[in-house]
Enzyme design. Structure first.
Site, PDB file in Angstrom:
ATOM      1  N   GLU A  82      36.206  39.739  41.928  1.00 42.77           N
ATOM      2  CA  GLU A  82      36.668  38.734  42.900  1.00 42.77           C
ATOM      3  C   GLU A  82      35.415  38.342  43.399  1.00 42.77           C
ATOM      4  O   GLU A  82      35.113  37.063  43.813  1.00 42.77           O
ATOM      5  CB  GLU A  82      37.673  38.963  43.657  1.00 42.77           C
ATOM      6  CG  GLU A  82      39.162  39.643  43.186  1.00 42.77           C
ATOM      7  CD  GLU A  82      39.226  41.159  42.703  1.00 42.77           C
ATOM      8  OE1 GLU A  82      38.157  41.621  42.386  1.00 42.77           O
ATOM      9  OE2 GLU A  82      39.981  41.772  42.944  1.00 42.77           O
ATOM     10  N   CYS A 124      42.252  44.430  45.661  1.00 40.17           N
ATOM     11  CA  CYS A 124      42.245  45.597  46.427  1.00 40.17           C
ATOM     12  C   CYS A 124      42.275  45.360  47.944  1.00 40.17           C
ATOM     13  O   CYS A 124      41.894  44.221  48.364  1.00 40.17           O
ATOM     14  CB  CYS A 124      41.151  46.676  46.244  1.00 40.17           C
ATOM     15  SG  CYS A 124      39.548  46.063  46.727  1.00 40.17           S
TER      16      CYS A 124
END
Lengths: 348, 348
Positions: A50, A74
């Site tokens: 990401e 996460c």
């Protein structure tokens, strides 16, 4: 759009095998119908997918964008800060992900949704396939195990006189290089070193040599074997013999209370090996095939029949297991490689 | 046009397995760009394909037509008059055929060409594949032999405790019915009768039951076995025991000097069996697999691994054959059947 999610999964698949005990993840940032950032998690300890994708797009541009990720972002501080926080901070408007990370206590999904982001879980079979063995591996703290066997149609690795070169074709050898490249370490037995003297390297362009792991119960290691001398990749010798010392500085001897495969696998995992490939003779191969640790079984079958008494049947066990208690597999892929058949099986 | 020749080959393939020791043949008569007659050789002793196709077209219409045949038309008087003569008599102008009949002394090609017909030999790989084993069979006076094995991935028909039901899936059973349907007789051993009590029939719509052939050296036949009592297809018991007599009128005992597979196969051929399928235990299966008589090897592999000592490895031999002297095969077809892999191999 489903295609962007699939691009994210493709980006994850591209780095499968190079992220150690971390999952392979891919991400795509899309704004106004155009991809403005792409990312993959390239290496354990390195930026997450990401972050790579957001960095490529640039902080100023991602406000209002959508990010597609192969795995749920996460929400915890590990080697790097949480991806969910970065997504929140940059003003991304929408997150679509293809698999839930069941190994983490907190969920990035909830954290982002609580900040008003439109978060969608869009399960995808390719992502499920990609992460299933990873989740098991992380939960049990063992590497993902692939067992590779080259055999005749009647299940033998060699004739009773131990003639085995070459049962499968040269094209299979090239395929095995690709397979090794996808793993962090190759496990073999000391017997194979003496019988075949393999280098267990990846002799192909831009190939990455995996570490070589030798299991020995006797401690009677064949130190003349090629792989102790080629300096191409790390070598570990696992043994239960407390007296065994390495004659070479670059070869590490690991002494454990026993050489049961569970003990060895656990130690390898703590050393950061996320995916291991077993290429061994019938004894070690059979131990892994009969175990609960095997995830993938790759069988190259040559259109030959060897017969004899089956001294080198690749799968031999001391006991007899009833049919309904055997390890069974699902054939998920089959392919002709020159004259031979490759079967890729996942344990059910 | 190549498509007409391929139609002729397709017509031949449709009757493969129902022509006994005769070759399967198809024929297409074409005139003014339209098919005016189609034919196949349906049964040994019955009309040849060319005659069927000409009869369908009608004698009056075939003058000036072209006939496409999968195999060179015959020029000899056998059970029926020579097709080449009929082609000449009806005024067909052109003949195209896809395979040469190398088993016949005189050639239909020359006979027709001598009568001014434009005869073209247009070799086609599908026809070559169709007739290769037929030519060998006819030359050596042995039936075409297919060996079928259902096994685990590690080459076993059963666990060491002889547990074998079911290794492969039910869908494989249906495929085996089709396979039996394509053969004149199934060969098995007396041991299999006792262990599995198989009926060896074709339990499918419009299926044709093959004859059942039991080989016994001991002569100690299990007469209680189902197939002696179902009256669904002829049963032959081959033995070298001169005292063995059949307790049933409908079961024929064939006494031969020995039960070597060559002796049995030759006798079966003289009885008109053109294609036989071996479905047996490891002993008989191994004899056929190691022999020069096997033409096709069909292996159903279940994604299971059985292990043990390999008492029921499907291929076992007393001696050890060097790798370069083993029977080798070519995988000509592979297919998933439900959860299992089917491999169709031709002996090289």
């Amino acid at each position: 759009m489903k295609q962007y999610l699939e691009h994210a999964i493709s980006l994850a698949e591209m780095v499968e095998g190079q992220t150690g005990v971390n999952p392979p993840v891919g991400a795509v940032v899309v704004k106004d119908g155009r991809i403005i950032g792409l990312g993959s998690h390239l290496k354990k300890g390195d930026k997450h997918a990401e972050i790579q994708a957001i960095d490529m797009a640039g902080n100023d541009n991602v406000k209002g964008a959508t990010i597609y990720v192969s795995l749920e972002p996460c929400s915890h501080y590990g080697a790097t800060p949480p991806c969910a926080q970065r997504i929140i901070d940059t003003g991304i408007q929408k997150v679509v992900y293809a698999a839930r990370d069941i190994t983490l206590p907190a969920t990035g999904h909830k954290m982002m949704a609580d900040h008003g982001i439109d978060v969608q879980y869009a399960p995808h079979p390719r992502a499920e396939q990609l992460y299933a063995s990873f989740f098991t591996s992380k939960t049990t703290a063992h590497p993902i195990v692939t067992v590779k066997v080259s055999a005749s149609m009647d299940g033998k690795q060699a004739t009773d006189h131990h003639e085995s070169q070459w049962i499968t074709s040269k094209a299979v050898k090239a395929d095995v290089f690709k397979l090794r490249h996808m793993h962090d370490a190759i496990i073999t037995g000391n017997g194979t070193l003496t019988a075949d003297n393999p280098s267990l390297t990846v002799r192909t362009q831009d190939g990455c040599h995996p570490a070589r792991v030798i299991l020995t119960q006797s401690g009677n290691v064949n130190w003349d074997a090629t792989l102790f001398h080629d300096h191409l990749a790390p070598v570990y010798v696992y043994t239960d013999q407390p007296e065994l010392v390495s004659p070479f500085e670059h070869v590490q001897v690991v002494q454990l209370p026993d050489t049961a495969i569970e003990t060895v696998l656990h130690d390898l995992y703590t050393k950061g090996f996320g995916r291991v490939l077993v290429e061994a003779g019938p004894k070690l191969t059979s131990q892994f095939l009969a175990s609960e640790f095997i995830s993938t079984f790759i069988l190259y079958l040559a259109p030959k029949i060897i017969g004899g008494q089956g001294k080198y049947q690749y799968f031999q066990t001391d006991g007899v297991t009833p049919l309904d208690q055997l390890n069974t597999f699902e054939i998920v892929h089959s392919e002709m490689i020159d004259t031979d058949m490759k079967l890729l099986m996942k344990r059910k």
